[in-house]
Design a protein around this motif. Structure first.
Motif, PDB file in Angstrom:
ATOM      1  N   TYR A  57      45.181  45.358  45.276  1.00 52.42           N
ATOM      2  CA  TYR A  57      44.259  44.712  44.928  1.00 52.42           C
ATOM      3  C   TYR A  57      44.992  43.338  44.422  1.00 52.42           C
ATOM      4  O   TYR A  57      45.855  43.248  43.610  1.00 52.42           O
ATOM      5  CB  TYR A  57      43.153  45.177  43.964  1.00 52.42           C
ATOM      6  N   ILE A  58      44.462  42.011  44.673  1.00 42.91           N
ATOM      7  CA  ILE A  58      44.832  41.050  44.330  1.00 42.91           C
ATOM      8  C   ILE A  58      43.472  40.315  43.905  1.00 42.91           C
ATOM      9  O   ILE A  58      42.601  39.936  44.474  1.00 42.91           O
ATOM     10  CB  ILE A  58      45.306  40.206  45.048  1.00 42.91           C
ATOM     11  N   VAL A  59      43.520  39.415  42.471  1.00 40.88           N
ATOM     12  CA  VAL A  59      42.303  38.915  42.027  1.00 40.88           C
ATOM     13  C   VAL A  59      42.630  37.437  41.756  1.00 40.88           C
ATOM     14  O   VAL A  59      43.850  37.257  41.156  1.00 40.88           O
ATOM     15  CB  VAL A  59      41.953  39.648  40.814  1.00 40.88           C
ATOM     16  N   VAL A  60      42.192  36.906  42.488  1.00 38.37           N
ATOM     17  CA  VAL A  60      42.378  35.120  42.614  1.00 38.37           C
ATOM     18  C   VAL A  60      41.383  34.558  41.492  1.00 38.37           C
ATOM     19  O   VAL A  60      40.138  34.641  41.912  1.00 38.37           O
ATOM     20  CB  VAL A  60      42.350  34.632  43.876  1.00 38.37           C
ATOM     21  N   VAL A  61      41.855  33.925  40.510  1.00 38.89           N
ATOM     22  CA  VAL A  61      40.909  33.437  39.415  1.00 38.89           C
ATOM     23  C   VAL A  61      40.949  31.891  39.441  1.00 38.89           C
ATOM     24  O   VAL A  61      41.847  31.202  39.242  1.00 38.89           O
ATOM     25  CB  VAL A  61      41.255  33.885  38.070  1.00 38.89           C
ATOM     26  N   PHE A  81      38.156  36.969  44.697  1.00 40.00           N
ATOM     27  CA  PHE A  81      38.037  35.485  44.261  1.00 40.00           C
ATOM     28  C   PHE A  81      37.151  35.683  43.171  1.00 40.00           C
ATOM     29  O   PHE A  81      36.002  36.076  43.338  1.00 40.00           O
ATOM     30  CB  PHE A  81      37.821  34.411  45.150  1.00 40.00           C
ATOM     31  N   ILE A  82      37.369  34.990  41.767  1.00 42.13           N
ATOM     32  CA  ILE A  82      36.404  35.110  40.772  1.00 42.13           C
ATOM     33  C   ILE A  82      36.469  33.888  40.154  1.00 42.13           C
ATOM     34  O   ILE A  82      37.402  33.098  40.252  1.00 42.13           O
ATOM     35  CB  ILE A  82      36.507  36.253  39.597  1.00 42.13           C
ATOM     36  N   GLN A  94      28.454  38.338  34.905  1.00 44.72           N
ATOM     37  CA  GLN A  94      28.362  38.071  36.484  1.00 44.72           C
ATOM     38  C   GLN A  94      29.754  37.950  37.005  1.00 44.72           C
ATOM     39  O   GLN A  94      29.844  38.467  38.301  1.00 44.72           O
ATOM     40  CB  GLN A  94      27.947  36.617  36.175  1.00 44.72           C
ATOM     41  N   ARG A  95      30.959  37.661  36.018  1.00 43.13           N
ATOM     42  CA  ARG A  95      32.226  37.668  36.763  1.00 43.13           C
ATOM     43  C   ARG A  95      32.690  39.300  37.042  1.00 43.13           C
ATOM     44  O   ARG A  95      33.156  39.336  38.084  1.00 43.13           O
ATOM     45  CB  ARG A  95      33.162  37.009  36.002  1.00 43.13           C
ATOM     46  N   ARG A  96      32.414  40.092  36.160  1.00 40.53           N
ATOM     47  CA  ARG A  96      32.529  41.474  36.792  1.00 40.53           C
ATOM     48  C   ARG A  96      32.026  42.025  37.993  1.00 40.53           C
ATOM     49  O   ARG A  96      32.547  42.537  38.695  1.00 40.53           O
ATOM     50  CB  ARG A  96      32.199  42.408  35.527  1.00 40.53           C
ATOM     51  N   LYS A  97      30.618  41.610  38.072  1.00 41.18           N
ATOM     52  CA  LYS A  97      29.905  42.164  39.235  1.00 41.18           C
ATOM     53  C   LYS A  97      30.288  41.431  40.493  1.00 41.18           C
ATOM     54  O   LYS A  97      30.719  41.729  41.451  1.00 41.18           O
ATOM     55  CB  LYS A  97      28.413  41.886  38.952  1.00 41.18           C
ATOM     56  N   ILE A  98      30.728  40.182  40.459  1.00 39.70           N
ATOM     57  CA  ILE A  98      31.446  39.198  41.529  1.00 39.70           C
ATOM     58  C   ILE A  98      32.587  39.943  42.027  1.00 39.70           C
ATOM     59  O   ILE A  98      32.812  40.254  43.043  1.00 39.70           O
ATOM     60  CB  ILE A  98      31.745  37.753  40.956  1.00 39.70           C
ATOM     61  N   LEU A  99      33.486  40.326  41.012  1.00 40.52           N
ATOM     62  CA  LEU A  99      34.785  41.171  41.295  1.00 40.52           C
ATOM     63  C   LEU A  99      34.558  42.507  41.849  1.00 40.52           C
ATOM     64  O   LEU A  99      35.005  42.763  43.042  1.00 40.52           O
ATOM     65  CB  LEU A  99      35.492  41.357  39.992  1.00 40.52           C
TER      66      LEU A  99
END
Length: 104
Positions: A57-61, A81-82, A94-99
């Motif tokens: 997993y890659i999370v782009v902030v 993407f968050i 909301q950020r957690r849900k988006i992720l």
């Protein structure tokens, strides 16, 4: 870790499956010049950083990093993407849900 653990998606333990790195590795006072050099830095450093990362997993902030990753394909790794922590209009929940929705 048993076979059943390997098959589980990390929704409840996502913190164990993510690495964090900057899109821009040089320091800047007040983010001066960051947008102009972000994509250059991603091209220069991201492959090296990811070569050391065995996760899936890659999370782009943030929007600046997202702009540099938009057309980038990284096989075998899910990209989410968050919004950045300082982006207006988003709560932490909301950020957690988006992720989590992107990894769903």
């Amino acid at each position: 870790m048993g076979k059943s653990d390997n098959a589980r998606e990390p929704k409840d333990e996502i913190h164990k499956h993510i690495v964090v790195t900057e899109a821009v590795h040089c320091k800047s006072k007040s983010e001066y010049g960051v947008k102009e050099c972000a994509c250059l830095c991603v091209r220069k450093w991201l492959d090296k950083v990811l070569s050391e990362y065995n996760g899936k997993y890659i999370v782009v902030v943030g929007s600046t990093a997202k702009a540099c990753m938009f057309a980038r394909e990284i096989q075998g790794k899910k990209i989410a993407f968050i919004p950045a922590p300082n982006a207006r209009g988003y709560t932490d929940e909301q950020r957690r849900k988006i992720l989590l929705d992107q990894f769903g």
